[in-house]
Design a protein around this motif. Structure first.
Motif, PDB file in Angstrom:
ATOM      1  N   THR A  42     -67.962 -73.732  14.086  1.00 51.90           N
ATOM      2  CA  THR A  42     -68.925 -73.080  13.194  1.00 51.90           C
ATOM      3  C   THR A  42     -69.640 -71.947  13.904  1.00 51.90           C
ATOM      4  O   THR A  42     -69.780 -70.844  13.358  1.00 51.90           O
ATOM      5  N   GLU A  46     -69.466 -68.072  12.788  1.00 51.48           N
ATOM      6  CA  GLU A  46     -70.689 -67.333  12.483  1.00 51.48           C
ATOM      7  C   GLU A  46     -70.772 -66.054  13.306  1.00 51.48           C
ATOM      8  O   GLU A  46     -71.196 -65.001  12.807  1.00 51.48           O
ATOM      9  N   SER A  49     -68.431 -63.576  11.737  1.00 49.58           N
ATOM     10  CA  SER A  49     -69.029 -63.020  10.522  1.00 49.58           C
ATOM     11  C   SER A  49     -70.046 -61.944  10.865  1.00 49.58           C
ATOM     12  O   SER A  49     -70.104 -60.888  10.213  1.00 49.58           O
ATOM     13  N   TRP A  80     -75.743 -62.023  -2.774  1.00 54.15           N
ATOM     14  CA  TRP A  80     -75.745 -63.242  -1.964  1.00 54.15           C
ATOM     15  C   TRP A  80     -75.698 -62.797  -0.511  1.00 54.15           C
ATOM     16  O   TRP A  80     -75.013 -61.829  -0.183  1.00 54.15           O
ATOM     17  N   VAL A  81     -76.420 -63.481   0.348  1.00 53.63           N
ATOM     18  CA  VAL A  81     -76.575 -62.942   1.689  1.00 53.63           C
ATOM     19  C   VAL A  81     -76.940 -64.063   2.645  1.00 53.63           C
ATOM     20  O   VAL A  81     -77.449 -65.110   2.241  1.00 53.63           O
ATOM     21  N   ASN A  82     -76.650 -63.847   3.931  1.00 52.16           N
ATOM     22  CA  ASN A  82     -77.137 -64.741   4.982  1.00 52.16           C
ATOM     23  C   ASN A  82     -77.865 -63.901   6.027  1.00 52.16           C
ATOM     24  O   ASN A  82     -77.796 -62.666   6.020  1.00 52.16           O
ATOM     25  N   ASP A  83     -78.558 -64.565   6.913  1.00 51.98           N
ATOM     26  CA  ASP A  83     -79.389 -63.852   7.882  1.00 51.98           C
ATOM     27  C   ASP A  83     -78.569 -62.946   8.789  1.00 51.98           C
ATOM     28  O   ASP A  83     -79.032 -61.866   9.182  1.00 51.98           O
ATOM     29  N   ALA A  84     -77.354 -63.362   9.138  1.00 50.34           N
ATOM     30  CA  ALA A  84     -76.531 -62.531  10.021  1.00 50.34           C
ATOM     31  C   ALA A  84     -76.223 -61.187   9.379  1.00 50.34           C
ATOM     32  O   ALA A  84     -76.248 -60.139  10.040  1.00 50.34           O
ATOM     33  N   ALA A  85     -75.927 -61.198   8.088  1.00 50.82           N
ATOM     34  CA  ALA A  85     -75.636 -59.946   7.391  1.00 50.82           C
ATOM     35  C   ALA A  85     -76.880 -59.070   7.299  1.00 50.82           C
ATOM     36  O   ALA A  85     -76.805 -57.847   7.457  1.00 50.82           O
ATOM     37  N   ARG A  87     -79.378 -59.047   9.397  1.00 44.52           N
ATOM     38  CA  ARG A  87     -79.664 -58.513  10.736  1.00 44.52           C
ATOM     39  C   ARG A  87     -78.737 -57.346  11.064  1.00 44.52           C
ATOM     40  O   ARG A  87     -79.154 -56.355  11.670  1.00 44.52           O
ATOM     41  N   PRO A 111     -85.441 -62.100   7.674  1.00 43.67           N
ATOM     42  CA  PRO A 111     -85.339 -63.003   8.829  1.00 43.67           C
ATOM     43  C   PRO A 111     -86.387 -62.699   9.891  1.00 43.67           C
ATOM     44  O   PRO A 111     -86.883 -61.562   9.998  1.00 43.67           O
TER      45      PRO A 111
END
Length: 219
Positions: A42, A46, A49, A80-85, A87, A111
């Motif tokens: 994982t 990540e 990604s 839709w999004v995650n913190d890595a994107a 940043r 973030p």
């Protein structure tokens, strides 16, 4: 590129990756992540990604600024999004953009450690008291309630220190029989005959006339 990144992370040692992933690959080119990644897998995925996101925003930023120097790159309007994107976008975008179909923006946050201007690319409220058959992604009771929700949303944006604009979707109702993909939302400031919705127009004018005073007061 993914394999090169994995080789870098695992010091070019396939045995080290196999140990971390609990796998038995005989060659770097055989690597296929498991269907249900956990643990070290994982973390590696990540990281990949994040690498892909950084490449995406970096390349676009370079090309946008080459083709249109001194213009702002507003990102991709995250739905839709995650913190890595986020940043990655924060490194390369002048403004971050999000489509936020929520009731308010009071709970919106970036973030930890990210402080960038934000524009909301889409939001709306619809109601079914004017002949259409779908209220859109956020339903109001009627036109008066729709206007009230519109005011609440914009006010929450004015209070938010990162948000520099909110963009209503959309100016005109969608056709009763549906647009190209079937959407037939009652979400306009005007209907399909260009007749304004009085409650929405009134609130829009009130918000616009006091926009900068409200923003200054929120500071």
């Amino acid at each position: 590129a993914a394999v090169a990144r994995l080789r870098l992370r695992h010091r070019d040692d396939l045995a080290r990756l196999n140990s971390a992933w609990a796998t038995s690959f005989a060659d770097w080119d055989q690597i296929v992540p498991p269907d249900r990644p956990t643990g070290a897998v994982t973390h590696d995925l990540e990281d990949l990604s994040a690498m892909i996101a950084d490449q995406y925003f970096r390349v676009i930023a370079e090309e946008v600024h080459r083709a249109a120097p001194e213009q702002l790159y507003l990102g991709c309007r995250f739905a839709w999004v995650n913190d890595a994107a986020i940043r990655a976008a924060a490194v390369h975008c002048d403004v971050l953009s999000f489509n936020k179909y929520t009731w308010t923006l009071d709970d919106f946050h970036l973030p930890e450690g990210i402080d960038r201007p934000v524009v909301i690319g889409e939001f709306h409220f619809g109601a079914l008291d004017r002949g259409l058959f779908h209220p859109g992604l956020r339903a109001a009771a009627d036109q008066a309630d729709r206007a009230a929700k519109f005011r609440t949303y914009v006010d929450s944006g004015l209070r938010h220190p990162n948000i520099v604009g909110v963009h209503w979707f959309q100016y005109r109702d969608q056709p009763t029989t549906g647009r190209f993909d079937g959407e037939n939302y009652q979400i306009g400031l005007v209907d399909i005959c260009d007749t304004p919705y009085p409650d929405m127009v009134r609130v829009s004018r009130e918000l616009g006339s006091a926009l900068y005073r409200r923003r200054a007061a929120s500071r």
